[in-house]
Design an enzyme around this catalytic site. Structure first.
Site, PDB file in Angstrom:
ATOM      1  N   SER A   1       0.572  -1.205   0.046  1.00  0.00           N
ATOM      2  CA  SER A   1      -0.010  -0.075  -0.101  1.00  0.00           C
ATOM      3  C   SER A   1       0.770   1.445   0.069  1.00  0.00           C
ATOM      4  CB  SER A   1      -0.836   0.205   1.291  1.00  0.00           C
ATOM      5  OG  SER A   1      -2.143  -0.732   1.026  1.00  0.00           O
TER       6      SER A   1
ATOM      7  N   THR B   1      -1.514   4.627   3.363  1.00  0.00           N
ATOM      8  CA  THR B   1      -2.215   5.193   2.296  1.00  0.00           C
ATOM      9  C   THR B   1      -2.359   6.546   2.680  1.00  0.00           C
ATOM     10  OG1 THR B   1      -3.323   3.278   1.395  1.00  0.00           O
ATOM     11  CG2 THR B   1      -4.444   5.454   0.862  1.00  0.00           C
TER      12      THR B   1
ATOM     13  N   ASP C   1      -9.143  -3.857   2.418  1.00  0.00           N
ATOM     14  CA  ASP C   1      -8.174  -4.692   2.209  1.00  0.00           C
ATOM     15  C   ASP C   1      -7.714  -5.704   3.537  1.00  0.00           C
ATOM     16  OD1 ASP C   1      -5.140  -4.884   1.599  1.00  0.00           O
ATOM     17  OD2 ASP C   1      -4.741  -4.170   3.668  1.00  0.00           O
TER      18      ASP C   1
ATOM     19  N   HIS D   1      -7.412  -9.640   3.061  1.00  0.00           N
ATOM     20  CA  HIS D   1      -6.338 -10.465   3.571  1.00  0.00           C
ATOM     21  C   HIS D   1      -6.808 -11.521   4.570  1.00  0.00           C
ATOM     22  CE1 HIS D   1      -2.590  -7.954   2.622  1.00  0.00           C
ATOM     23  NE2 HIS D   1      -3.037  -7.069   3.103  1.00  0.00           N
TER      24      HIS D   1
ATOM     25  N   ASP E   1      -5.360   0.989  -4.754  1.00  0.00           N
ATOM     26  CA  ASP E   1      -4.033   0.734  -4.823  1.00  0.00           C
ATOM     27  C   ASP E   1      -3.496  -0.563  -5.205  1.00  0.00           C
ATOM     28  OD1 ASP E   1      -5.151  -0.408  -2.483  1.00  0.00           O
ATOM     29  OD2 ASP E   1      -3.577   0.438  -0.915  1.00  0.00           O
ATOM     30  N   HIS E   2      -4.252  -1.748  -5.026  1.00  0.00           N
ATOM     31  CA  HIS E   2      -4.148  -3.082  -5.454  1.00  0.00           C
ATOM     32  C   HIS E   2      -5.016  -3.870  -5.109  1.00  0.00           C
ATOM     33  CE1 HIS E   2      -3.456  -3.847  -1.204  1.00  0.00           C
ATOM     34  NE2 HIS E   2      -2.739  -2.910  -1.136  1.00  0.00           N
TER      35      HIS E   2
ATOM     36  N   HIS F   1      -1.252  -9.731  -1.141  1.00  0.00           N
ATOM     37  CA  HIS F   1      -1.596  -8.797  -2.558  1.00  0.00           C
ATOM     38  C   HIS F   1      -1.493  -9.720  -3.800  1.00  0.00           C
ATOM     39  CE1 HIS F   1      -0.765  -4.979  -0.194  1.00  0.00           C
ATOM     40  NE2 HIS F   1      -1.870  -5.679   0.439  1.00  0.00           N
TER      41      HIS F   1
END
Length: 571
Positions: A98, A153, A282, A286, A324-325, A420
């Protein structure tokens, strides 16, 4: 005939301009602004499958045909980071974290995983964000997140450190940053609680109050804010927000935070830049917790609607939405089944994180079955599934990970792991910025397009930072001396460094000043006279104390131990 030819040339010109990638606008960032305000929304970990899952849920469970962001789709962005070192090991490359991705989105520059808006070098330099560039033009600025406001972030927009783990420094730099509105979690990094590792040992909240910040900590405090509150620090929890599925009424939603931030910032006549992060998408991904993740995406989507509604009414605001991903390697479908059990996606009562304490305390398969049934209504858990949960999934997520693996199989979704992935992420946009982020772009283009749209200069802001701070790799010796890589820092200062293996010496020279280091006995001389520099050699790299470099360069650099940076010039 001439009219037709002219019209054709105009159409061709228009089409050509619409296909120019944002990267080609990078050299003209301070051109005439197209929008007064810029809103950037980042769904952390929100890949294409996460968006699709939320849309399917929204249609099947909520009766809505689409998400609010759907109609603004313009393209996709690549997310890779640079190869580099963090904490002594190579962690960067095709798969970003991130902080590297956030640096790209905020500054228009690539870097290594773990870096917060600094370059990928032994002696790194800071990169300015679009928020910092906007502040240089007198615009109001804000950061909003459902995770710690010191997390990767938000951090990349208002701070600079070699490692994202240094959240105490990030909090301190946010105090210096001038950002007007800070709304998120992470009170521990401001109030001095649980002061272990790099957390502060004293509160810095009074320092924010001394600078005119109003401090709020719950929904009621947020709602009480009005346009007269120029600066606001909102800390809604010691760490991250609770997941949307677990929140009570005392905690604001991301849309609540967004609406209030826009209300406060839009009162400023110069315009504003606001970054909004749906940070817990996120975290749920995860953990491989699909039902929780879907509700986080919907929480984020509601913030998108709030932003778009304002932009349409305002008429001078550009909005860009991206991620971001992607996190988790989510697949919608598994086990050769051409179906999804979407009706089961809405049955989970609390997140796997909230359930985890009870999972850890369970001792028998029957206790696991009871927990699963109470939380999901799944009543037919097999002995094999229950024992798998008791054993754990073999990762750091242990029983929580195993629980989510079992539930995901029932939901007919799959995950590649707990990390990720490298897939491209979606881009959505409204206003003048939309034409600059169409099609296939890189994540760095979003920062460049944002700067172009509001007429601020990233390069000038970056130059202003780089004459003040450098961020070198460093070592702390056994006697607690801080030492720096001699060759890299000498080069940065315009000096030469020559290693003579035969004599076992290193000569560093600039102008009429020469430092000679004897590696055999760790002694040093300055222009032939003995010098009491700290000398350290590790893995073939020579490190020297700061006094050596100050005498070499004639500068008066100082070391900021909290932010782990060299201060070249006081701010």
């Amino acid at each position: 005939m001439m009219k037709k030819k002219t019209a054709g040339l105009f159409i061709a010109s228009f089409l050509l301009c619409s296909l120019i990638p944002a990267s080609l606008y990078a050299g003209n960032e301070a051109a005439k602004p197209r929008s007064k305000n810029l809103i950037v929304l980042i769904g952390d970990g929100m890949g294409p499958a996460q968006v699709t899952a939320a849309r399917l849920y929204s249609k099947a469970i909520l009766g809505a045909e689409s998400l609010h962001l759907d109609s603004y789709y313009v393209g996709q962005a690549s997310t890779f980071s640079e190869r580099g070192e963090a904490d002594g090991s190579v962690k960067s490359g095709t798969i970003t974290d991130s902080s590297a991705a956030g640096t790209a989105l905020a500054t228009g520059r690539k870097t290594y995983n773990s870096a917060v808006s600094v370059s990928n070098e032994e002696v790194a330099v800071p990169y300015a964000s679009v928020i910092e560039a906007a502040e240089a033009k007198g615009k109001a600025t804000g950061l909003v997140s459902t995770v710690r406001i010191t997390h990767a972030t938000p951090a990349v927009f208002a701070s600079h450190v070699r490692s994202r783990k240094n959240e105490a420094a990030i909090a301190s730099q946010m105090l210096e940053s001038g950002v007007d509105v800070l709304l998120g979690g992470g009170a521990d990094y401001f109030t001095g609680k649980d002061a272990g590792g790099k957390r502060p040992d004293k509160t810095i909240v009074p320092d924010f109050e001394a600078k005119g910040y109003s401090v709020v900590k719950d929904r009621a405090g947020l709602q009480a804010l009005t346009a007269k509150h120029d600066k606001v620090l909102g800390l809604f929890g010691r760490s991250h927000f609770d997941y949307a599925i677990d929140r009570d009424n005392s905690s604001p939603s991301l849309a609540d935070l967004t609406g209030k931030a826009i209300e406060l910032l839009s009162a400023k006549p110069e315009g504003f830049v606001l970054m909004i992060e749906g940070g817990r998408i996120d975290h749920a991904a995860h953990a491989n917790d699909l039902p929780t993740m879907v509700k986080e995406v919907l929480d984020f989507d509601a913030a998108v609607k709030t932003s778009m509604d304002f932009a349409k009414k305002d008429g001078s605001t550009s909005v860009v939405v991206t991620a971001d991903h992607e996190t988790g390697g989510l697949s919608l479908g598994r086990d050769n089944r051409y179906e999804l059990n979407i009706d089961l996606w809405n049955r989970q009562k609390q997140s796997s994180q909230a359930l985890n304490t009870a999972l850890k305390q369970a001792r028998t398969p029957e206790e696991i079955r009871q927990l699963v049934q109470a939380n999901t209504s799944i009543a037919d858990l097999s002995d094999e599934e229950a024992r798998f949960i008791l054993k754990g999934d073999g990762t750091d997520y242990e029983r929580e990970g195993a629980y989510n693996a079992v539930i995901s199989k029932r939901l007919l979704v799959g995950w590649s792991g707990h990390g990720h992935s490298g897939v491209d992420v979606g881009v959505w946009a409204y206003g003048p910025i939309a034409e600059l982020v169409k099609g296939k772009i890189d994540n760095t283009d979003i920062a460049k397009a944002g700067a172009q749209t509001i007429g601020v200069d990233l390069n000038a802001a970056t130059s202003g930072l780089q004459v003040r701070y450098w961020y070198p790799k460093f070592k702390i010796t056994s006697d607690r001396s801080v030492v720096y890589p001699a060759k890299a820092l000498a080069a940065k200062l315009g000096a030469s460094a020559e290693w003579d293996a035969t004599s076992g010496t290193v000569q560093i020279a600039k102008g009429g000043t020469t430092i000679l280091v004897n590696l055999k006995d760790s002694s040093a001389t300055l222009n032939g006279q003995a010098a009491a520099y700290a000398v350290h050699v590790e893995k073939g790299t020579l490190y020297l104390s700061l006094d050596a470099f100050n005498e070499l360069s004639g500068l008066n650099m100082t070391w900021d131990p909290l932010s782990e940076r060299l201060v070249l010039k006081a701010g």
